[in-house]
Design a protein around this motif. Structure first.
Motif, short mmCIF file in Angstrom:
data_model
loop_
_atom_site.label_atom_id
_atom_site.label_comp_id
_atom_site.label_asym_id
_atom_site.label_seq_id
_atom_site.Cartn_x
_atom_site.Cartn_y
_atom_site.Cartn_z
N GLY A 125 -50.57 -9.06 32.48
CA GLY A 125 -49.49 -8.37 33.17
C GLY A 125 -49.20 -6.99 32.60
N VAL A 126 -49.15 -6.87 31.29
CA VAL A 126 -48.85 -5.56 30.71
C VAL A 126 -49.96 -4.57 30.99
N ARG A 127 -51.21 -5.04 31.07
CA ARG A 127 -52.30 -4.13 31.41
C ARG A 127 -52.20 -3.69 32.87
N LEU A 128 -51.92 -4.64 33.76
CA LEU A 128 -51.78 -4.29 35.17
C LEU A 128 -50.66 -3.29 35.41
N LEU A 129 -49.57 -3.45 34.67
CA LEU A 129 -48.38 -2.63 34.88
C LEU A 129 -48.35 -1.39 34.01
N GLY A 130 -49.34 -1.23 33.14
CA GLY A 130 -49.39 -0.06 32.28
C GLY A 130 -48.27 -0.01 31.26
N LEU A 131 -47.82 -1.17 30.79
CA LEU A 131 -46.74 -1.23 29.80
C LEU A 131 -47.31 -1.14 28.39
N GLU A 132 -46.80 -0.22 27.61
CA GLU A 132 -47.17 -0.20 26.20
C GLU A 132 -46.64 -1.49 25.56
N HIS A 133 -47.42 -2.08 24.68
CA HIS A 133 -47.01 -3.37 24.16
C HIS A 133 -47.46 -3.56 22.72
N SER A 134 -46.78 -4.49 22.04
CA SER A 134 -47.14 -4.87 20.67
C SER A 134 -47.12 -6.39 20.59
N VAL A 135 -48.14 -6.94 19.95
CA VAL A 135 -48.22 -8.38 19.75
C VAL A 135 -47.60 -8.73 18.40
N VAL A 136 -46.67 -9.69 18.43
CA VAL A 136 -45.91 -10.09 17.25
C VAL A 136 -46.49 -11.37 16.69
N ARG A 137 -46.45 -11.52 15.38
CA ARG A 137 -46.97 -12.74 14.75
C ARG A 137 -46.13 -13.95 15.16
N SER A 138 -46.74 -15.12 15.06
CA SER A 138 -46.06 -16.38 15.35
C SER A 138 -45.85 -17.16 14.06
N GLN A 139 -44.88 -18.04 14.08
CA GLN A 139 -44.71 -19.00 13.01
C GLN A 139 -45.73 -20.13 13.20
N SER A 140 -45.85 -20.99 12.19
CA SER A 140 -46.86 -22.05 12.25
C SER A 140 -46.61 -23.03 13.39
N ASN A 141 -45.35 -23.15 13.85
CA ASN A 141 -45.04 -24.08 14.94
C ASN A 141 -45.20 -23.45 16.33
N GLY A 142 -45.66 -22.19 16.37
CA GLY A 142 -45.86 -21.50 17.63
C GLY A 142 -44.72 -20.59 18.03
N GLU A 143 -43.57 -20.74 17.41
CA GLU A 143 -42.41 -19.90 17.71
C GLU A 143 -42.65 -18.49 17.19
N ILE A 144 -42.07 -17.51 17.86
CA ILE A 144 -42.21 -16.12 17.46
C ILE A 144 -41.63 -15.90 16.07
N SER A 145 -42.24 -14.99 15.30
CA SER A 145 -41.69 -14.61 14.00
C SER A 145 -40.62 -13.54 14.22
N TYR A 146 -39.37 -13.89 14.00
CA TYR A 146 -38.28 -12.94 14.22
C TYR A 146 -38.32 -11.81 13.20
N ASP A 147 -38.80 -12.10 11.98
CA ASP A 147 -38.95 -11.05 10.97
C ASP A 147 -39.99 -10.03 11.40
N ASP A 148 -41.12 -10.51 11.93
CA ASP A 148 -42.16 -9.58 12.37
C ASP A 148 -41.72 -8.83 13.61
N LEU A 149 -40.95 -9.47 14.48
CA LEU A 149 -40.40 -8.78 15.64
C LEU A 149 -39.52 -7.62 15.20
N ALA A 150 -38.68 -7.87 14.19
CA ALA A 150 -37.80 -6.81 13.68
C ALA A 150 -38.62 -5.65 13.11
N GLN A 151 -39.63 -5.97 12.31
CA GLN A 151 -40.44 -4.92 11.70
C GLN A 151 -41.21 -4.13 12.75
N THR A 152 -41.76 -4.84 13.75
CA THR A 152 -42.54 -4.18 14.79
C THR A 152 -41.66 -3.31 15.68
N ALA A 153 -40.50 -3.84 16.06
CA ALA A 153 -39.60 -3.10 16.96
C ALA A 153 -38.96 -1.90 16.27
#
Length: 369
Positions: A125-153
């Motif tokens: 979807g982001v490629r089709l729509l031309g959206l700049e994007h960043s992939v964030v790390r996940s925790q071991s259980n599959g949930e997003i890493s909120y710490d990495d989201l903070a650092q990336t954002a």
């Protein structure tokens, strides 16, 4: 009239699909549903063209039933009264792309964030729509890493943020927290935020869990998508996407040809899937959905315990129907259609039987004895 060899091919295809349905565990798709009362509709043409909530000159549709399905999920997802809009899609991919489309129209300069465990439809979807994007790390259980989201954002804190929250990741059924996502982004100085919840598998039952995951409109979601075939059950892929009306108005176009407006991605849409989903939710109701979820969860717990008892390191997230275990060998993967990345998994959806689970466990653990 088909020739005999053509009829034979149809018979062979049916037998092949029937056999594959009997050992289908690796992907979420409900089984053993019964929609016989709806077969008569297959003799009619049908097209849910345009906005389901607007009248038009094209009347060969099931818009009224589609609207009832939308209203059902709007209530389940705690949408503000009369402030939500939606339509029935051909599956979760369309729902994800639609949510990203609305986000891009609201914030053209946004950066999209999603975890490495996010369904591949989002990167499409982001490629089709031309959206700049960043992939964030996940925790071991599959949930997003909120710490990495903070650092990336933080690196793009002067730009709006679009986040896809997973309400049941593809491989591990990890659930992201939309409240935490918004709080993290606010803390790094971002106030223009759009959150899309991908609840493809978990959408029908996530609101009924205890504790309930934070993913709905009251929790800060701007749009939500779910799949109809994964838990509720349908013979073909389908889904539902909902969003605040204000977001949808930005993409609305009046189409004189149909005497209505079109706010959807696909324009012409399946008229039968709304009838199927309406039939499912009217037959089950909230109590039925909750009952079937608990049946599936009990079987998922049984699967996890049995695999562990036989020396296979299996686990699942709380309230999850997805059982995760080490990668299986190719013959098991092929026969049981087991999804595999760095781990394998099976998903206990409605219609999965203990007999199927026992046969899979026996096949997986009997080798090398």
């Amino acid at each position: 009239m088909l020739e005999s060899q053509d009829l034979k091919r149809l018979d062979e295809l049916f037998s092949s699909m029937e056999e594959a349905n009997g050992c289908f565990l690796g992907y979420p798709f409900a089984k053993r549903f019964d929609y016989e009362p709806l077969w008569r509709f297959m003799s009619l043409t049908g097209n849910n063209l345009g906005d389901p909530f607007e009248p038009g000159t094209y009347r060969v549709n099931s818009h009224a039933f589609e609207c009832e399905v939308i209203d059902f999920f709007a209530g389940l997802f705690r949408a503000p009264s009369c402030e939500v809009w939606g339509y029935i899609t051909n599956g979760g991919t369309e729902g994800n792309i639609y949510g990203l489309y609305l986000a891009r129209e609201l914030y053209p300069n946004a950066v999209a964030y999603f975890s490495q465990d996010t369904h591949y439809s989002v990167s499409k979807g982001v490629r089709l729509l031309g959206l700049e994007h960043s992939v964030v790390r996940s925790q071991s259980n599959g949930e997003i890493s909120y710490d990495d989201l903070a650092q990336t954002a933080t690196r793009a804190r002067n730009r709006p943020a679009v986040v896809v929250a997973n309400i049941g990741t593809t491989m591990k059924e990890g659930k992201d927290d939309t409240r935490k996502i918004r709080a993290v982004l606010h803390d790094v100085g971002i106030s223009a935020i759009y959150v899309h919840s991908d609840a493809a598998l978990c959408g029908p039952y996530a609101p009924l869990l205890d504790p309930k995951p934070a993913f709905d409109f009251a929790d800060g979601a701007d749009s939500i998508t779910l799949s109809g075939h994964k838990f509720l059950g349908a013979p073909m892929p389908c889904g539902v996407v909902l969003s605040h009306k204000l977001h949808v108005q930005r993409v609305m176009r009046t189409i004189d040809y149909i005497g209505s407006s079109d706010t959807t991605l696909s324009g012409s849409r399946n008229a039968y899937t709304p009838i199927i989903l309406w039939y499912a939710i009217r037959s089950l109701g909230i109590k039925g959905i909750k009952r079937i979820f608990h049946q599936c969860e009990d079987l998922a717990a049984y699967t996890t315990n049995e695999l562990n008892a036989r020396g296979v390191s299996a686990w699942r997230n709380p309230n999850a129907l997805t059982v995760v275990f080490p990668p299986v060998e190719e013959s098991i993967k092929a026969k049981w259609q087991i999804a595999t990345q760095n781990v394998s998994h099976l998903v206990v959806t409605p219609g999965t039987t203990k007999h199927q689970i026992d046969a899979f466990i026996e096949a997986t653990t009997s080798r090398g004895r």
